[in-house]
Scaffold this motif. Structure first.
Motif, short mmCIF file in Angstrom:
data_model
loop_
_atom_site.label_atom_id
_atom_site.label_comp_id
_atom_site.label_asym_id
_atom_site.label_seq_id
_atom_site.Cartn_x
_atom_site.Cartn_y
_atom_site.Cartn_z
N THR A 1 -17.52 -2.26 -46.53
CA THR A 1 -17.87 -2.62 -45.16
C THR A 1 -18.20 -4.10 -45.19
N TYR B 1 -28.73 -5.63 -38.84
CA TYR B 1 -27.83 -4.60 -39.36
C TYR B 1 -28.54 -3.67 -40.33
N GLU B 2 -28.35 -2.39 -40.13
CA GLU B 2 -28.90 -1.36 -41.02
C GLU B 2 -27.75 -0.68 -41.73
N ALA C 1 -25.62 1.92 -43.76
CA ALA C 1 -25.72 3.35 -44.00
C ALA C 1 -25.62 3.55 -45.51
N ALA D 1 -30.81 0.31 -49.18
CA ALA D 1 -29.60 1.13 -49.00
C ALA D 1 -28.89 1.43 -50.33
#
Length: 159
Positions: A60, A93-94, A96, A124
């Motif tokens: 990502t 931004y978190e 996933a 994360a």
């Protein structure tokens, strides 16, 4: 530059800055790792994200400049790799989780904001995951850009 419009103008005014050759320190630190899931924070045109994808990583890539993300998408398409491109501000931004590798290269934000990004990235990480960070030397803030700091990256896996 602190907003997407400024970065969009900068990216639109210049030719493509990079192709897919990775930063040498990134290649040295993670080039031999088995592929997993990675996130590049503040990816710009996504050179590290694309390079990782060519090596089998599920990546990502996050940046708040739609122009930069679109340019990265074009390069990834040209190389036949998939990257999950996200237009988002890394300051909020978190990711996933869990992720195996978090990449933060030359992120142009304040130190308190970087600390927040790094905390979220580290949180994360999967057990054994790696947070790879590379930035400018502090003297560049006073003297201007023009030199890399000595490598201060670590590939010590998260326990």
């Amino acid at each position: 530059m602190r907003n997407p419009d400024e970065w969009d103008r900068a990216y639109a005014a210049a030719g493509l800055a990079f192709d897919v050759d990775p930063h040498p320190e990134l290649a040295k630190a993670v080039g031999d790792l088995p592929p997993g899931r990675a996130v590049e924070f503040g990816c710009g045109e996504g050179r590290p994200a694309i390079w990782l994808a060519t090596r089998g990583w599920r990546v990502t890539a996050v940046d708040f400049s739609p122009v930069a993300v679109d340019r990265g998408r074009q390069v990834a398409d040209r190389h036949g790799v998939e990257v999950d491109w996200q237009v988002a501000d890394v300051r909020a931004y978190e990711p996933a989780g869990p992720i195996d590798l978090a990449v933060v290269l030359y992120l142009h934000i304040g130190s308190a904001e970087i600390a927040t990004v790094l905390r979220r990235a580290a949180a994360a990480l999967a057990p054994g995951g790696i947070l790879f960070v590379l930035g400018w030397d502090r003297s560049n803030a006073v003297a201007g850009t023009g030199g890399r700091a000595p490598p201060t990256c670590s590939t010590t896996p998260r326990k």
